[in-house]
Design a protein around this motif. Structure first.
Motif, PDB file in Angstrom:
ATOM      1  N   LEU A   1     -23.772  -5.688 -36.918  1.00  0.00           N
ATOM      2  CA  LEU A   1     -23.905  -4.947 -38.183  1.00  0.00           C
ATOM      3  C   LEU A   1     -25.386  -4.707 -38.468  1.00  0.00           C
ATOM      4  O   LEU A   1     -25.930  -5.198 -39.459  1.00  0.00           O
ATOM      5  N   PRO A   2     -26.069  -3.972 -37.587  1.00  0.00           N
ATOM      6  CA  PRO A   2     -27.524  -3.812 -37.704  1.00  0.00           C
ATOM      7  C   PRO A   2     -27.984  -3.196 -39.020  1.00  0.00           C
ATOM      8  O   PRO A   2     -29.031  -3.570 -39.551  1.00  0.00           O
ATOM      9  N   LYS A   3     -27.210  -2.245 -39.554  1.00  0.00           N
ATOM     10  CA  LYS A   3     -27.612  -1.603 -40.812  1.00  0.00           C
ATOM     11  C   LYS A   3     -27.559  -2.598 -41.968  1.00  0.00           C
ATOM     12  O   LYS A   3     -28.442  -2.610 -42.833  1.00  0.00           O
ATOM     13  N   LEU A   4     -26.523  -3.424 -41.973  1.00  0.00           N
ATOM     14  CA  LEU A   4     -26.405  -4.450 -43.010  1.00  0.00           C
ATOM     15  C   LEU A   4     -27.539  -5.456 -42.891  1.00  0.00           C
ATOM     16  O   LEU A   4     -28.141  -5.853 -43.900  1.00  0.00           O
ATOM     17  N   ALA A   5     -27.844  -5.861 -41.654  1.00  0.00           N
ATOM     18  CA  ALA A   5     -28.929  -6.819 -41.422  1.00  0.00           C
ATOM     19  C   ALA A   5     -30.265  -6.238 -41.858  1.00  0.00           C
ATOM     20  O   ALA A   5     -31.101  -6.932 -42.444  1.00  0.00           O
ATOM     21  N   GLU A   6     -30.470  -4.949 -41.592  1.00  0.00           N
ATOM     22  CA  GLU A   6     -31.727  -4.304 -41.972  1.00  0.00           C
ATOM     23  C   GLU A   6     -31.897  -4.283 -43.487  1.00  0.00           C
ATOM     24  O   GLU A   6     -32.980  -4.526 -44.011  1.00  0.00           O
ATOM     25  N   LYS A   7     -30.797  -3.993 -44.191  1.00  0.00           N
ATOM     26  CA  LYS A   7     -30.857  -4.004 -45.659  1.00  0.00           C
ATOM     27  C   LYS A   7     -31.078  -5.425 -46.181  1.00  0.00           C
ATOM     28  O   LYS A   7     -31.808  -5.635 -47.148  1.00  0.00           O
ATOM     29  N   ALA A   8     -30.448  -6.389 -45.527  1.00  0.00           N
ATOM     30  CA  ALA A   8     -30.541  -7.784 -45.974  1.00  0.00           C
ATOM     31  C   ALA A   8     -31.952  -8.339 -45.823  1.00  0.00           C
ATOM     32  O   ALA A   8     -32.361  -9.216 -46.596  1.00  0.00           O
ATOM     33  N   THR A   9     -32.707  -7.832 -44.840  1.00  0.00           N
ATOM     34  CA  THR A   9     -34.066  -8.353 -44.616  1.00  0.00           C
ATOM     35  C   THR A   9     -34.998  -8.079 -45.792  1.00  0.00           C
ATOM     36  O   THR A   9     -36.050  -8.710 -45.908  1.00  0.00           O
ATOM     37  N   ASP A  10     -34.621  -7.153 -46.666  1.00  0.00           N
ATOM     38  CA  ASP A  10     -35.427  -6.897 -47.863  1.00  0.00           C
ATOM     39  C   ASP A  10     -35.249  -8.008 -48.899  1.00  0.00           C
ATOM     40  O   ASP A  10     -36.086  -8.172 -49.782  1.00  0.00           O
ATOM     41  N   TYR A  11     -34.130  -8.731 -48.788  1.00  0.00           N
ATOM     42  CA  TYR A  11     -33.797  -9.713 -49.817  1.00  0.00           C
ATOM     43  C   TYR A  11     -33.756 -11.156 -49.310  1.00  0.00           C
ATOM     44  O   TYR A  11     -34.057 -12.083 -50.063  1.00  0.00           O
ATOM     45  N   LEU A  12     -33.370 -11.339 -48.038  1.00  0.00           N
ATOM     46  CA  LEU A  12     -33.174 -12.697 -47.523  1.00  0.00           C
ATOM     47  C   LEU A  12     -34.435 -13.565 -47.543  1.00  0.00           C
ATOM     48  O   LEU A  12     -34.332 -14.760 -47.827  1.00  0.00           O
ATOM     49  N   PRO A  13     -35.634 -13.032 -47.254  1.00  0.00           N
ATOM     50  CA  PRO A  13     -36.825 -13.890 -47.350  1.00  0.00           C
ATOM     51  C   PRO A  13     -37.010 -14.474 -48.748  1.00  0.00           C
ATOM     52  O   PRO A  13     -37.388 -15.644 -48.894  1.00  0.00           O
ATOM     53  N   ALA A  14     -36.709 -13.672 -49.775  1.00  0.00           N
ATOM     54  CA  ALA A  14     -36.812 -14.162 -51.150  1.00  0.00           C
ATOM     55  C   ALA A  14     -35.742 -15.218 -51.427  1.00  0.00           C
ATOM     56  O   ALA A  14     -36.012 -16.247 -52.059  1.00  0.00           O
ATOM     57  N   VAL A  15     -34.526 -14.964 -50.933  1.00  0.00           N
ATOM     58  CA  VAL A  15     -33.431 -15.937 -51.106  1.00  0.00           C
ATOM     59  C   VAL A  15     -33.781 -17.245 -50.411  1.00  0.00           C
ATOM     60  O   VAL A  15     -33.576 -18.339 -50.967  1.00  0.00           O
ATOM     61  N   SER A  16     -34.338 -17.147 -49.203  1.00  0.00           N
ATOM     62  CA  SER A  16     -34.741 -18.342 -48.469  1.00  0.00           C
ATOM     63  C   SER A  16     -35.845 -19.091 -49.197  1.00  0.00           C
ATOM     64  O   SER A  16     -35.836 -20.330 -49.256  1.00  0.00           O
ATOM     65  N   SER A  17     -36.790 -18.351 -49.773  1.00  0.00           N
ATOM     66  CA  SER A  17     -37.888 -18.970 -50.516  1.00  0.00           C
ATOM     67  C   SER A  17     -37.365 -19.752 -51.714  1.00  0.00           C
ATOM     68  O   SER A  17     -37.805 -20.878 -51.982  1.00  0.00           O
ATOM     69  N   ILE A  18     -36.419 -19.157 -52.429  1.00  0.00           N
ATOM     70  CA  ILE A  18     -35.836 -19.835 -53.595  1.00  0.00           C
ATOM     71  C   ILE A  18     -35.028 -21.053 -53.150  1.00  0.00           C
ATOM     72  O   ILE A  18     -35.069 -22.115 -53.785  1.00  0.00           O
ATOM     73  N   ALA A  19     -34.294 -20.916 -52.031  1.00  0.00           N
ATOM     74  CA  ALA A  19     -33.494 -22.042 -51.521  1.00  0.00           C
ATOM     75  C   ALA A  19     -34.392 -23.221 -51.167  1.00  0.00           C
ATOM     76  O   ALA A  19     -34.108 -24.369 -51.538  1.00  0.00           O
ATOM     77  N   ILE A  20     -35.487 -22.954 -50.455  1.00  0.00           N
ATOM     78  CA  ILE A  20     -36.414 -24.026 -50.078  1.00  0.00           C
ATOM     79  C   ILE A  20     -37.060 -24.628 -51.326  1.00  0.00           C
ATOM     80  O   ILE A  20     -37.229 -25.852 -51.421  1.00  0.00           O
TER      81      ILE A  20
END
Length: 333
Positions: A187-206
């Motif tokens: 699902l490359p298109k979904l993954a590409e869109k997710a990369t805009d948000y996942l680093p922030a989600v990971s930062s909050i999780a950590i």
């Protein structure tokens, strides 16, 4: 929303410090991080989110780099799993840390490279492909090497289950990364869109993990805050220095040395915290070094990237002027 998430990723070091302060001043508000929901560990879920985010940034081609540059990867992984574990043990002995803190520091040392190392390598103008591959390979090897080296160093003094740790790493690290890779591949298109948000989600999780662990161990930290912080800073900074030295002594280029230095110095300390909580429950202070390291190495990494960009690369990288000229010409074109 994208801009907001980008700001969270950019200022993660500051956010981590803020959450660390929250954990110290309002510990009761973050104890849920170490609890369970429906019998499932919240901490493990948060770590899984971070690892899933890492998986969506990887590519199967990253692993193919091992075949093309096996010597570089071998040097990096050997440095990763030799320098940090035994440096951790040496510092623990030098500062006469108690068994719980020694366990926590050693766990930080035996864990694989941290996901933020790839970002810091990019900011430092180092070899990003080498950094990503080192992170990937060290993470894949972690279910075997982390429990083995931990047992080798402290197993005779403190009883724990290395097989149980192996399965914890498989569940917390390997499965989420594989899921992230699957999303990236199918699902490359979904993954590409997710990369805009996942680093922030990971930062909050950590950051939540830091606040929860610091809050749960608040009293222990306040008894000897300076000592814990000093050991963490020395562990991290000596990792940078020794990683760079080994890279240059083995003939790696400047950019590869930059990548190896950062990869060795920046550990997956969130994983160390989770493993300490799961496998050393009788030693609550064992979670403290990982939490402090999580906050500190993002600060030191940002400072190191600034130093590489503004001072070290221009002065010592033999290819710096050539690359600057090529960049200017490319911009004109």
């Amino acid at each position: 929303m994208k801009q907001f998430c980008a700001l969270i990723g950019k200022f993660f070091g500051i956010i981590a410090i803020v959450f660390l302060a929250f954990g110290l001043t309002m510990p009761q508000n973050f104890l849920w991080v170490l609890g369970k929901v429906g019998g499932i560990s919240v901490l493990s879920c948060l770590l899984g989110v971070v690892m899933f985010g890492m998986g969506t940034t990887l590519n199967l081609k990253d692993f193919a780099l091992v075949l093309k540059r096996p010597v570089d990867i071998l040097i990096g992984v050997c440095a990763q799993y030799f320098i940090m574990p035994f440096l951790a043990f040496g510092l623990s002995m030098a500062f006469n840390l108690d068994p719980a803190l020694t366990t926590g520091v050693v766990l930080v040392g035996t864990c694989p490279g941290g996901t933020s190392s790839n970002v810091i390598t990019f900011m430092s103008k180092g070899d990003v492909a080498l950094s990503v591959t080192m992170t990937s390979v060290s993470t894949v090897l972690s279910p075997i090497l982390t429990p083995f080296i931990t047992y080798l160093i402290i197993g005779e003094k403190i009883s724990f289950d290395p097989v149980g740790m192996f399965w914890s790493i498989v569940q917390i690290v390997i499965l989420p990364i594989c899921l992230g890779l699957a999303v990236k591949s199918f699902l490359p298109k979904l993954a590409e869109k997710a990369t805009d948000y996942l680093p922030a989600v990971s930062s909050i999780a950590i950051s939540l993990i830091i606040a929860g662990v610091i809050g749960a161990s608040r009293d222990l930290i306040l008894k000897a805050p300076g000592l814990i912080l000093l050991v963490v800073i020395l562990h991290n900074c000596c990792g940078y220095a020794l990683g760079f030295a080994i890279a240059r002594l083995t003939g790696l280029s400047w950019k590869k040395a930059v990548a190896l230095s950062i990869e060795v110095g920046m550990q997956n300390s969130g994983l160390a915290t989770g493993l300490a909580k799961a496998h050393f429950a009788a030693l609550p202070a064992a979670t403290v070094p990982g939490a402090v390291f999580s906050a500190w190495h993002n600060i030191s990494g940002a400072l190191l990237a600034w130093a590489y960009q503004n001072y070290l690369n221009p002065k010592f990288d033999p290819d710096y002027e050539k690359e600057q000229t090529e960049a200017v010409e490319a911009a004109k074109a």
